[in-house]
Design a protein around this motif. Structure first.
Motif, short mmCIF file in Angstrom:
data_model
loop_
_atom_site.label_atom_id
_atom_site.label_comp_id
_atom_site.label_asym_id
_atom_site.label_seq_id
_atom_site.Cartn_x
_atom_site.Cartn_y
_atom_site.Cartn_z
N GLU A 167 -3.68 49.64 35.45
CA GLU A 167 -4.75 49.09 36.29
C GLU A 167 -5.97 50.00 36.29
O GLU A 167 -7.10 49.53 36.17
CB GLU A 167 -4.23 48.88 37.72
CG GLU A 167 -3.27 47.73 37.86
CD GLU A 167 -3.89 46.40 37.46
OE1 GLU A 167 -5.07 46.14 37.80
OE2 GLU A 167 -3.19 45.61 36.80
N THR A 168 -5.74 51.32 36.43
CA THR A 168 -6.88 52.23 36.42
C THR A 168 -7.53 52.27 35.05
O THR A 168 -8.76 52.31 34.95
CB THR A 168 -6.44 53.65 36.84
OG1 THR A 168 -5.39 54.09 35.98
CG2 THR A 168 -5.97 53.68 38.28
N GLU A 169 -6.72 52.25 33.99
CA GLU A 169 -7.27 52.23 32.64
C GLU A 169 -8.07 50.95 32.41
O GLU A 169 -9.15 50.98 31.82
CB GLU A 169 -6.15 52.33 31.60
CG GLU A 169 -5.53 53.69 31.51
CD GLU A 169 -4.40 53.77 30.48
OE1 GLU A 169 -4.44 52.98 29.51
OE2 GLU A 169 -3.50 54.58 30.68
N LYS A 170 -7.52 49.84 32.90
CA LYS A 170 -8.21 48.55 32.76
C LYS A 170 -9.56 48.60 33.47
O LYS A 170 -10.58 48.19 32.91
CB LYS A 170 -7.33 47.45 33.34
CG LYS A 170 -7.95 46.08 33.34
CD LYS A 170 -7.00 45.09 33.97
CE LYS A 170 -7.72 43.97 34.65
NZ LYS A 170 -6.86 43.10 35.40
N LYS A 171 -9.57 49.15 34.69
CA LYS A 171 -10.81 49.24 35.45
C LYS A 171 -11.80 50.15 34.74
O LYS A 171 -12.98 49.83 34.63
CB LYS A 171 -10.52 49.76 36.86
CG LYS A 171 -11.72 49.74 37.75
CD LYS A 171 -11.36 50.16 39.16
CE LYS A 171 -12.56 49.97 40.04
NZ LYS A 171 -13.06 51.13 40.65
N THR A 172 -11.31 51.28 34.22
CA THR A 172 -12.18 52.22 33.50
C THR A 172 -12.78 51.56 32.26
O THR A 172 -13.99 51.68 32.01
CB THR A 172 -11.38 53.47 33.10
OG1 THR A 172 -10.79 54.05 34.25
CG2 THR A 172 -12.25 54.48 32.40
N ILE A 173 -11.94 50.88 31.51
CA ILE A 173 -12.41 50.21 30.29
C ILE A 173 -13.44 49.13 30.63
O ILE A 173 -14.48 49.03 29.98
CB ILE A 173 -11.22 49.62 29.50
CG1 ILE A 173 -10.39 50.76 28.90
CG2 ILE A 173 -11.69 48.67 28.41
CD1 ILE A 173 -9.06 50.32 28.31
N LEU A 174 -13.13 48.34 31.67
CA LEU A 174 -14.08 47.29 32.06
C LEU A 174 -15.40 47.89 32.53
O LEU A 174 -16.48 47.37 32.20
CB LEU A 174 -13.47 46.41 33.15
CG LEU A 174 -12.37 45.45 32.71
CD1 LEU A 174 -11.78 44.72 33.90
CD2 LEU A 174 -12.90 44.45 31.70
N ASP A 175 -15.33 48.99 33.29
CA ASP A 175 -16.56 49.64 33.73
C ASP A 175 -17.36 50.16 32.54
O ASP A 175 -18.59 50.01 32.50
CB ASP A 175 -16.24 50.79 34.70
CG ASP A 175 -15.75 50.30 36.05
OD1 ASP A 175 -15.97 49.10 36.36
OD2 ASP A 175 -15.14 51.09 36.80
N ASP A 176 -16.66 50.77 31.58
CA ASP A 176 -17.34 51.26 30.38
C ASP A 176 -18.02 50.12 29.63
O ASP A 176 -19.18 50.25 29.21
CB ASP A 176 -16.37 51.99 29.46
CG ASP A 176 -15.92 53.34 30.01
OD1 ASP A 176 -16.58 53.83 30.95
OD2 ASP A 176 -14.91 53.88 29.50
#
Length: 191
Positions: free
Chosen positions: A101-110
């Motif tokens: 979930e955190t990786e997904k959020k980070t990737i989406l933010d990037d």
């Protein structure tokens, strides 16, 4: 000693065979009540057969069950080790799932930031191109205005010349016109 044991076992086998034969002979007739003799011979026969089997196959039976016990123990230990490995892997997977979930959020933010940057660069590029087009249009308009102004001046000059010529023709007679031409030619020649 071994000979004595072999002889004893042979005698036991003969006794068992005889007991089975006697029990078969006694059990064939019809008797009233319980056949105790027959039962006793069968029990003795069973004990003798079990003893003979134990004597000749006891070691193999013991080894078989010990081997089987060892095999089961080894399999249980192996299964326990595999269970522990599976638990470790499960914890790793659970940890990676929680991090997804955190990786997904980070990737989406990037990607969102990259998208915004790309959008800003596209808008800036479009604005620059629009400014260039506007500047080119202004240049083209000013050139067209200059050309139109020059055409208008030329047309006005032509019109003025025609009007002056017409006016002069009306006011000047042929004689006066000839005299003016001669005067100008004389001035031009003298200069």
């Amino acid at each position: 000693m071994k000979r004595v044991q072999t002889v004893l076992w042979t005698l036991l086998m003969l006794l068992a065979t005889a007991c089975m034969a006697y029990a078969a002979e006694q059990g064939g007739g019809e008797a009233h009540g319980l056949p105790w003799k027959d039962f006793l011979f069968r029990v003795v026969n069973f004990i003798l057969v079990v003893a003979i089997i134990w004597k000749f196959a006891g070691k193999q039976i013991k080894e078989f069950f010990k081997g089987r016990q060892y095999q089961i123990k080894t399999e249980l230990e192996d299964l326990d080790a595999r269970r522990k490995q599976a638990e470790v892997k499960l914890k790793e997977v659970e940890k990676s799932i929680s991090n997804i979930e955190t990786e997904k959020k980070t990737i989406l933010d990037d990607y969102r930031k990259q998208g915004e940057a790309l959008k800003a660069s596209i808008v800036a590029d479009a604005q620059r191109k629009a400014d260039n087009i506007k500047a080119q249009a202004e240049t083209a308009v000013s050139q067209e205005v200059k050309l139109a102004t020059e055409r208008l001046r030329a047309e006005v000059a032509d019109m003025v010349v025609e009007a002056a010529e017409k006016m002069l023709k009306e006011k000047l007679s042929d004689k006066k016109q000839q005299q003016l031409v001669d005067d100008y030619v004389t001035k031009v020649v003298l200069n």
